[in-house]
Motif scaffolding. Structure first.
Motif, PDB file in Angstrom:
ATOM      1  N   VAL A   2       0.995  -0.946  -0.173  1.00  0.00           N
ATOM      2  CA  VAL A   2      -0.192   0.058   0.104  1.00  0.00           C
ATOM      3  C   VAL A   2       0.800   1.411  -0.127  1.00  0.00           C
ATOM      4  CG1 VAL A   2      -1.865  -1.048   1.066  1.00  0.00           C
ATOM      5  CG2 VAL A   2      -0.044  -0.091   2.581  1.00  0.00           C
ATOM      6  N   GLU A   3       0.773   2.430  -0.881  1.00  0.00           N
ATOM      7  CA  GLU A   3       0.965   3.523  -0.796  1.00  0.00           C
ATOM      8  C   GLU A   3       1.376   4.066   0.535  1.00  0.00           C
ATOM      9  OE1 GLU A   3      -1.059   2.438  -2.921  1.00  0.00           O
ATOM     10  OE2 GLU A   3      -0.727   3.227  -4.639  1.00  0.00           O
ATOM     11  N   ALA A   4       1.475   3.665   1.658  1.00  0.00           N
ATOM     12  CA  ALA A   4       1.805   4.019   3.392  1.00  0.00           C
ATOM     13  C   ALA A   4       2.147   5.241   3.519  1.00  0.00           C
ATOM     14  CB  ALA A   4       2.268   2.938   4.031  1.00  0.00           C
ATOM     15  N   ARG A   5       2.799   6.417   2.662  1.00  0.00           N
ATOM     16  CA  ARG A   5       3.457   7.356   3.627  1.00  0.00           C
ATOM     17  C   ARG A   5       2.551   8.373   2.008  1.00  0.00           C
ATOM     18  NH1 ARG A   5       7.781   7.535  -0.184  1.00  0.00           N
ATOM     19  NH2 ARG A   5       8.724   9.889   1.025  1.00  0.00           N
ATOM     20  N   LEU A   6       2.263   9.440   3.518  1.00  0.00           N
ATOM     21  CA  LEU A   6       1.699   9.969   3.719  1.00  0.00           C
ATOM     22  C   LEU A   6       1.773  11.245   3.323  1.00  0.00           C
ATOM     23  CD1 LEU A   6      -2.200   9.331   5.180  1.00  0.00           C
ATOM     24  CD2 LEU A   6      -1.318   9.777   2.793  1.00  0.00           C
ATOM     25  N   ILE A   7       2.499  12.668   2.861  1.00  0.00           N
ATOM     26  CA  ILE A   7       2.844  13.800   3.366  1.00  0.00           C
ATOM     27  C   ILE A   7       1.487  15.225   3.735  1.00  0.00           C
ATOM     28  CG2 ILE A   7       4.819  16.174   2.364  1.00  0.00           C
ATOM     29  CD1 ILE A   7       5.712  13.046   2.399  1.00  0.00           C
ATOM     30  N   PHE A   8       1.916  15.700   4.892  1.00  0.00           N
ATOM     31  CA  PHE A   8       1.326  16.596   4.870  1.00  0.00           C
ATOM     32  C   PHE A   8       2.193  17.874   4.827  1.00  0.00           C
ATOM     33  CE2 PHE A   8      -1.072  13.396   6.570  1.00  0.00           C
ATOM     34  CZ  PHE A   8      -2.708  13.904   6.577  1.00  0.00           C
ATOM     35  N   THR A   9       1.694  18.944   4.107  1.00  0.00           N
ATOM     36  CA  THR A   9       2.369  20.554   4.573  1.00  0.00           C
ATOM     37  C   THR A   9       1.434  20.817   4.767  1.00  0.00           C
ATOM     38  OG1 THR A   9       2.897  20.153   1.768  1.00  0.00           O
ATOM     39  CG2 THR A   9       2.903  22.849   3.252  1.00  0.00           C
ATOM     40  N   LYS A  10       2.682  22.081   6.148  1.00  0.00           N
ATOM     41  CA  LYS A  10       1.649  22.858   7.326  1.00  0.00           C
ATOM     42  C   LYS A  10       1.312  24.058   6.650  1.00  0.00           C
ATOM     43  CE  LYS A  10       3.798  23.091  11.597  1.00  0.00           C
ATOM     44  NZ  LYS A  10       5.138  23.066  12.528  1.00  0.00           N
ATOM     45  N   PRO A  11       0.806  24.862   6.999  1.00  0.00           N
ATOM     46  CA  PRO A  11       0.704  26.521   6.807  1.00  0.00           C
ATOM     47  C   PRO A  11       1.672  26.807   6.537  1.00  0.00           C
ATOM     48  CG  PRO A  11      -1.272  25.658   8.219  1.00  0.00           C
ATOM     49  CD  PRO A  11      -0.122  24.433   8.676  1.00  0.00           C
ATOM     50  N   THR A  12       2.233  26.660   7.223  1.00  0.00           N
ATOM     51  CA  THR A  12       3.683  27.752   7.404  1.00  0.00           C
ATOM     52  C   THR A  12       5.103  26.771   6.439  1.00  0.00           C
ATOM     53  OG1 THR A  12       5.126  26.570   9.259  1.00  0.00           O
ATOM     54  CG2 THR A  12       3.867  27.667  10.350  1.00  0.00           C
ATOM     55  N   GLY A  13       4.475  26.096   5.461  1.00  0.00           N
ATOM     56  CA  GLY A  13       5.103  25.155   4.635  1.00  0.00           C
ATOM     57  C   GLY A  13       6.221  24.314   4.895  1.00  0.00           C
ATOM     58  N   GLY A  14       6.070  24.122   6.921  1.00  0.00           N
ATOM     59  CA  GLY A  14       7.028  22.929   6.956  1.00  0.00           C
ATOM     60  C   GLY A  14       6.520  21.263   6.032  1.00  0.00           C
ATOM     61  N   GLN A  15       6.725  20.715   6.185  1.00  0.00           N
ATOM     62  CA  GLN A  15       6.662  18.927   5.691  1.00  0.00           C
ATOM     63  C   GLN A  15       6.300  18.506   7.296  1.00  0.00           C
ATOM     64  OE1 GLN A  15       8.085  17.377   1.945  1.00  0.00           O
ATOM     65  NE2 GLN A  15       5.860  18.565   0.754  1.00  0.00           N
ATOM     66  N   ILE A  16       5.148  18.059   6.511  1.00  0.00           N
ATOM     67  CA  ILE A  16       4.933  16.510   8.163  1.00  0.00           C
ATOM     68  C   ILE A  16       5.268  14.819   7.417  1.00  0.00           C
ATOM     69  CG2 ILE A  16       4.211  15.213  10.055  1.00  0.00           C
ATOM     70  CD1 ILE A  16       5.488  17.617  10.177  1.00  0.00           C
ATOM     71  N   GLU A  17       5.918  14.052   7.472  1.00  0.00           N
ATOM     72  CA  GLU A  17       5.585  12.892   6.642  1.00  0.00           C
ATOM     73  C   GLU A  17       5.042  11.841   7.949  1.00  0.00           C
ATOM     74  OE1 GLU A  17       8.073   8.638   5.057  1.00  0.00           O
ATOM     75  OE2 GLU A  17       8.791  10.735   4.391  1.00  0.00           O
ATOM     76  N   ILE A  18       3.415  11.012   7.427  1.00  0.00           N
ATOM     77  CA  ILE A  18       2.869  10.300   8.216  1.00  0.00           C
ATOM     78  C   ILE A  18       3.249   8.337   7.576  1.00  0.00           C
ATOM     79  CG2 ILE A  18       1.129   9.239   9.395  1.00  0.00           C
ATOM     80  CD1 ILE A  18      -0.133  12.270   9.950  1.00  0.00           C
ATOM     81  N   PHE A  19       3.726   7.690   8.391  1.00  0.00           N
ATOM     82  CA  PHE A  19       4.169   6.573   7.484  1.00  0.00           C
ATOM     83  C   PHE A  19       3.242   5.674   7.881  1.00  0.00           C
ATOM     84  CE2 PHE A  19       7.814   3.557   6.820  1.00  0.00           C
ATOM     85  CZ  PHE A  19       6.606   2.076   5.804  1.00  0.00           C
ATOM     86  N   CYS A  20       1.863   5.243   7.710  1.00  0.00           N
ATOM     87  CA  CYS A  20       1.701   4.179   7.662  1.00  0.00           C
ATOM     88  C   CYS A  20       2.265   2.049   7.395  1.00  0.00           C
ATOM     89  CB  CYS A  20       0.200   3.658   7.275  1.00  0.00           C
ATOM     90  SG  CYS A  20      -0.874   5.807   7.202  1.00  0.00           S
ATOM     91  N   LEU A  21       2.399   2.193   9.841  1.00  0.00           N
ATOM     92  CA  LEU A  21       3.182   0.976  10.203  1.00  0.00           C
ATOM     93  C   LEU A  21       1.688  -0.233   9.894  1.00  0.00           C
ATOM     94  CD1 LEU A  21       5.348   1.933  12.784  1.00  0.00           C
ATOM     95  CD2 LEU A  21       5.817   1.578  10.429  1.00  0.00           C
ATOM     96  N   GLU A  22       0.843  -0.037  11.290  1.00  0.00           N
ATOM     97  CA  GLU A  22      -0.012  -1.197  10.863  1.00  0.00           C
ATOM     98  C   GLU A  22      -1.477  -0.769  11.672  1.00  0.00           C
ATOM     99  OE1 GLU A  22       0.536  -3.625  15.116  1.00  0.00           O
ATOM    100  OE2 GLU A  22       2.339  -3.119  13.697  1.00  0.00           O
TER     101      GLU A  22
END
Length: 409
Positions: free
Chosen positions: A68-88
């Motif tokens: 599954v495409e388990a990596r989700l990249i979110f961009t904060k309003p300030t422009g910084g990126q947060i990566e959420i890696f869905c494990l289980e």
């Protein structure tokens, strides 16, 4: 023989230069090199000639899990990126399939890249997809010692979580490839028979199989069947302990149909060969679950048991394969179960005796890994000769690399 608990991972090391790691697959899957190890001798071929090296009426066991495409990249309003890696999935779900089919929202165990930059505010991700737009929101629910519990929700209640990942996620390539996922990886980092969403890493031995190769195997009356083991990120977990009794083996979900277990029984005594370490771990786990059924029936009538790290060494060693698998199928029938869904944590290391498989088709694995311990359990100290040969003959290593057929005895 030394108990696997006392093994030192330092004894399972070799030098793997970065240039030996395959960064991309070959254009034709079945043209990868195939090292064949049988009766102490090495021969060389390609996967497209695998049928030549397998005994007629062998049974190949494949893992039909789907990455599954388990990596989700979110961009904060300030422009910084947060990566959420869905494990289980969160423990509230019975299994991965149930969690993947959730609609509207789901709870997931995740790694978070840039966690210190993410305060308490929810993160939002906007995706334009075909004829509709999707807004995905992520909320931190709890921080565990090794992960975060994240609630993921989305505005289209008709979409399952699996569909959300397909729309918005990225393929989680192994970290040792040291490159970003490309569009082609959505196809090449997936077996042609992948069916059930749930893995964050491919069962890579199966990447070499093509429809043409399956036709050649059919012509030689080589059978095939499927198990499902959803590969977790723990497969890349390095062994940092001095001895294996201090290393906690990763746990993975297995899902096996009763017809597969009956097939393993009926196929005796003809050869059973696992395609990939995950397939091997699954069918060997089925044996040990059967041992549990035959020795502790009174304790486990009410729920499906799981296997812990050292069960394969601590449980009785004298139960036949036929007795174990018969006990397992009888228990499933008495509980009106067609599918056995549980977790396995067993570690296969030198000192382990294969109970179901007579051989393994697999890629070349990282030094000081539990996967290399598994190889050594099958071929003993000859693993060093096999790996030295592969290095000297320019075999391509790891997930997108070449592979080998290892026959027991």
């Amino acid at each position: 023989m030394i108990h696997p608990k006392k093994l030192s991972i330092n004894d399972f090391s070799y030098h793997l230069p970065d240039e030996k790691i395959a960064k991309h697959p070959l254009a034709k899957r079945d043209e990868s090199k195939l090292l064949v190890f049988k009766s102490g001798k090495i021969s060389e071929s390609q996967y497209k000639h695998l049928d030549v090296y397998l005994p007629e009426e062998s049974l190949l066991i494949f893992n039909n899990t789907k990455v599954v495409e388990a990596r989700l990249i979110f961009t904060k309003p300030t422009g910084g990126q947060i990566e959420i890696f869905c494990l289980e999935p969160h423990d509230q779900y019975a299994d991965i399939t149930t969690a993947m089919l959730q609609k509207g929202k789901v709870l997931w165990k995740c790694l978070v890249g840039g966690a210190k930059k993410w305060k308490e505010e929810p993160l939002a991700k906007f995706i334009q997809h075909d004829k509709f737009d999707v807004i995905i929101e992520a909320k931190k629910i709890e921080q565990k010692t090794d992960c975060f519990i994240i609630e993921l929700s989305w505005n289209n209640a008709d979409l399952t979580f699996a569909e959300i990942l397909h729309i918005a996620g990225l393929i989680p390539l192994p970290p040792y490839l040291n490159r970003d996922a490309e569009e082609a990886d959505k196809h090449t980092y997936q077996t042609i028979y992948a069916k059930y969403d749930g893995s964050v890493a491919a069962p890579t031995a199966g990447l070499h199989f093509t429809e043409e190769l399956f036709k050649k195997l059919d012509d030689k009356n080589i059978k095939r069947d499927f198990v499902t083991l959803h590969v977790g990120a723990g497969t890349f977990k390095p062994v940092k302990a001095a001895t294996m009794d201090e290393h906690e083996m990763h746990t993975e979900f297995i899902d096996s149909h009763i017809k597969l277990i009956e097939h393993l029984l009926q196929h005796q005594p003809k050869p059973i060969i696992a395609v990939g370490t995950t397939s091997l771990r699954t069918i060997e786990s089925l044996y040990w679950l059967g041992v549990l059924m035959s020795t502790e029936q009174a304790k486990i009538n009410e729920k499906v048991p799981s296997l812990s790290q050292w069960d394969a060494y601590d449980l009785p060693q004298n139960i036949s394969l036929e007795a174990a698998l018969t006990a397992l199928t009888n228990w499933m029938k008495s509980n009106q179960l067609e599918r056995l869904i549980t977790k396995t944590q067993i570690i296969i290391a030198p000192g382990y005796q294969l109970r179901v498989a007579q051989g393994l088709i697999t890629n070349f694995h990282q030094p000081q890994s539990t996967l290399l311990l598994l190889i050594a359990a099958i071929v003993g100290d000859d693993w060093k000769m096999i790996y030295n040969h592969a290095l000297n003959k320019d075999y391509r290593f790891l997930s997108y690399g070449d592979g080998c057929l290892l026959m027991k005895g």
